[in-house]
Design a protein around this motif. Structure first.
Motif, mmCIF file in Angstrom:
data_model
loop_
_atom_site.group_PDB
_atom_site.id
_atom_site.type_symbol
_atom_site.label_atom_id
_atom_site.label_comp_id
_atom_site.label_asym_id
_atom_site.label_seq_id
_atom_site.Cartn_x
_atom_site.Cartn_y
_atom_site.Cartn_z
ATOM 1 N N ASN A 112 -8.139 0.893 -1.314
ATOM 2 C CA ASN A 112 -7.736 1.567 -0.176
ATOM 3 C C ASN A 112 -7.787 1.363 1.413
ATOM 4 O OD1 ASN A 112 -8.048 3.915 -1.798
ATOM 5 N ND2 ASN A 112 -9.772 3.139 -2.497
ATOM 6 N N TYR B 247 -3.578 3.349 -0.672
ATOM 7 C CA TYR B 247 -4.298 2.566 -1.806
ATOM 8 C C TYR B 247 -2.701 1.702 -2.795
ATOM 9 C CZ TYR B 247 -6.750 1.230 -6.612
ATOM 10 O OH TYR B 247 -7.345 1.121 -7.372
ATOM 11 N N ASN B 248 -3.038 0.299 -3.163
ATOM 12 C CA ASN B 248 -2.827 -0.891 -3.509
ATOM 13 C C ASN B 248 -3.403 -0.956 -4.769
ATOM 14 O OD1 ASN B 248 -1.969 -3.254 -3.889
ATOM 15 N ND2 ASN B 248 -2.244 -4.273 -1.932
ATOM 16 N N ASN B 249 -1.947 -0.265 -5.704
ATOM 17 C CA ASN B 249 -2.863 -0.477 -7.310
ATOM 18 C C ASN B 249 -3.159 -2.148 -7.714
ATOM 19 O OD1 ASN B 249 -2.421 2.023 -8.198
ATOM 20 N ND2 ASN B 249 -0.579 2.144 -8.033
ATOM 21 N N SER B 250 -2.397 -2.764 -7.500
ATOM 22 C CA SER B 250 -2.609 -3.987 -8.044
ATOM 23 C C SER B 250 -4.062 -4.538 -7.080
ATOM 24 C CB SER B 250 -0.846 -4.980 -7.731
ATOM 25 O OG SER B 250 -1.218 -5.702 -5.513
ATOM 26 N N GLY C 5 -10.106 5.831 -7.425
ATOM 27 C CA GLY C 5 -9.158 5.511 -8.521
ATOM 28 C C GLY C 5 -9.263 4.575 -9.125
ATOM 29 N N TYR D 3 0.741 -1.022 0.100
ATOM 30 C CA TYR D 3 -0.228 0.176 -0.162
ATOM 31 C C TYR D 3 1.180 1.276 0.092
ATOM 32 C CZ TYR D 3 -4.344 -2.771 1.235
ATOM 33 O OH TYR D 3 -4.727 -3.644 0.925
ATOM 34 N N PRO E 229 -12.239 0.300 -6.852
ATOM 35 C CA PRO E 229 -10.893 0.430 -8.463
ATOM 36 C C PRO E 229 -12.611 1.307 -8.888
ATOM 37 C CG PRO E 229 -11.810 -1.632 -8.143
ATOM 38 C CD PRO E 229 -12.584 -1.275 -6.567
ATOM 39 N N ASN E 230 -12.209 2.434 -9.415
ATOM 40 C CA ASN E 230 -12.298 2.444 -10.380
ATOM 41 C C ASN E 230 -13.902 3.401 -10.105
ATOM 42 O OD1 ASN E 230 -10.815 2.162 -12.741
ATOM 43 N ND2 ASN E 230 -12.172 0.186 -12.216
ATOM 44 N N HIS F 147 -9.696 10.273 -2.455
ATOM 45 C CA HIS F 147 -9.193 8.673 -3.704
ATOM 46 C C HIS F 147 -10.226 8.424 -5.592
ATOM 47 C CE1 HIS F 147 -7.216 5.373 -4.734
ATOM 48 N NE2 HIS F 147 -6.436 6.283 -5.711
ATOM 49 N N GLY G 211 -6.897 -3.161 -6.081
ATOM 50 C CA GLY G 211 -8.257 -1.847 -6.026
ATOM 51 C C GLY G 211 -8.207 -2.030 -4.403
#
Length: 151
Positions: A73, A66-69, A151, A44, A124-125, A149, A71
């Motif tokens: 928070n 946030y963890n991009n992999s 994302g 994160y 996510p999104n 956020h 999705g």
């Protein structure tokens, strides 16, 4: 509905203040925050901190990671360093588009002295809404933010 929950969180804080004694008071002078520490996990990344206001000043912060992999928070609340012990920290977070509120710190007997959380919100999104608060004998503060956020 979200405002009702925030009002409920503020009421819970007030009730906690009335039922506890010997709490450390807050001073009116500015203080530095307890250092931000990532309790979310190494995947994160820190995004931003939002203030928890108390008497027109910052009484603490809500931190969002946030963890991009995956999705998710991660949300935490922390008080200032003059909120030393015997305080009640609370953090609340939800996905903006109809998500269920996640809460940490609202149960009797919970007494988070440094931070509340981490809470994990899958969004996510989508955006998230967050609320953070603290309480001590000298008063408390609560602040909420919508659409953070996205994302």
């Amino acid at each position: 509905m979200r405002n009702i929950f925030r009002t409920r969180a503020a009421a819970l804080l007030g009730a906690a203040a009335l039922t506890t004694s010997g709490l450390v008071g807050l001073s009116a002078s500015p203080a530095s925050a307890i250092p931000r520490t990532n309790h979310c996990g190494s995947a994160y990344g820190f995004l931003k901190s939002w203030q928890i206001l108390w008497r027109g000043q910052s009484g603490g912060f809500i931190d969002v990671y946030y963890n991009n992999s995956n999705g998710y928070n991660c949300v935490m609340a922390r008080g200032n360093d003059n909120v030393l012990s015997n305080v009640w920290d609370l953090v609340v977070a939800a996905r903006r588009s109809g998500g269920t509120w996640q809460v940490d710190g609202d149960k009797p007997g919970q007494n988070f002295t440094k931070y509340a959380g981490p809470l994990y919100v899958y969004a996510p999104n989508s955006c998230i809404d967050i609320t953070g608060s603290f309480d001590a004998s000298g008063g408390g503060g609560a602040s909420g933010y919508d659409n953070v956020h996205c994302g």
